[in-house]
Design an enzyme around this catalytic site. Structure first.
Site: not given
Ligand code: RIB
Length: 302
Positions: A14, A41-42, A44, A202, A206, A233, A235
């Protein structure tokens, strides 16, 4: 020991640019100091599940580069025996974060676009209590993971139209309002025509739970906090939700399935974890540990 949660998903470097406000189309704005950190995303979600205290493995493709090394370090605590090294570069995300903590993200998938499932990965997926995936990897890989799972959670992010074939394999769909609309149109209750249960997040308000078992939605209010950065958040929410449901399924007898009450407990815990993550900057660095989640959960709910 076998993993209880297997995450099949993306990992990115990132590049985070703090801006006062997001640029409009065609506009240039100046940013503050750029930072480079681990995300995707994965990745995280895998870290969130592991930090919540559940044995977690990740099926992921990384490049043979600095970014791959950064992510291997950051995924400490996650079983990476199913990770592969690709000839393509590690995925990269460009993230702008404005003064309110809101973000906007563009991803170059790189190695994530090469992710496929080995025989060992399929074996681990078939044995896990919960398998969790997102949409920054090829659809065919998500579909194969879903078909091999006993309980499959799909976080349908980024937003996409999904085939009925894939949705038929989903046990729990987790989406925000935009993603819900991409799948089912403006009436979110239509999600239940496609999947047996869904959680619609949301943001700070929440989440709501929809399940075929109940006539009406269950609302789980957000936990109000000062927001620094909303990146990851969602993730954190998904990873902690998966970890909590894996524990529920491990304690259940063979015929038990996930009930509305199990989902409510898991969503509360996931909400608390997400509220902690928005108080820190970055993706993986902002993901909370289980003891912090438990302490805040006790303050809010007990
Ligand atoms: O959801 C956040 C993530 O979306 C980031 O870390 C970025 O790498 C994208 O995958």
């Amino acid at each position: 020991m076998e993993p209880e949660v297997v995450v099949v998903g993306s990992a990115n470097v990132d590049l985070v640019l703090p801006v006062h406000r997001m640029p409009r189309p065609g506009e240039t704005v100046l940013a503050g100091t750029m930072t480079r950190g681990p995300g995707g995303k994965g990745a995280n979600q895998a870290v969130a599940s592991a930090r919540a205290g559940v044995r977690t493995a990740m099926v992921v493709a990384l490049g043979n580069d600095d970014g791959g090394a950064l992510l291997r370090d950051a995924l400490d605590g996650v079983d990476l025996s199913l990770a592969t090294t690709s000839a393509a570069p590690t995925g990269t995300a460009i993230i702008t974060v404005d003064d309110s903590g809101e973000n906007s993200i563009v991803v170059a998938p790189g190695a994530n676009g090469e992710l496929t499932l080995s025989a060992d990965a399929l074996h681990a997926i078939g044995r896990a209590k919960v398998v969790l995936s997102q949409l920054e990897i090829p659809f065919g890989t998500v579909q194969a993971a879903a078909a091999a799972s006993t309980y499959f959670i799909l976080n349908a992010a980024p937003a996409a139209e999904l085939s009925d074939e894939l949705l038929a394999e989903v046990d729990l769909l987790v989406v925000n309002e935009t993603e819900a609309e991409a799948i089912a149109g403006p009436d979110r209750s239509s999600l239940l025509k496609k999947v047996p249960a869904a959680v619609v997040t949301l943001g700070g308000a929440g989440a709501v739970i929809l399940t075929r078992e109940l006539d009406s939605e269950i609302a789980v209010p957000g936990v109000p906090v000062e927001v620094v950065d909303t990146t990851a958040a969602g993730d954190t929410f998904c990873g902690v939700l998966a970890a909590t449901l894996a524990r529920t399924l491990a304690a259940a007898s063979a015929n038990d399935s996930v009930t509305g009450s199990d989902l409510t407990n898991a969503v509360r815990r996931a909400n608390v974890a997400a509220s902690l993550s928005v108080q820190g900057a970055g993706a993986i660095p902002s993901v909370p540990h289980g003891d912090a989640i438990d302490a805040r959960y006790a303050e809010v709910y007990l």
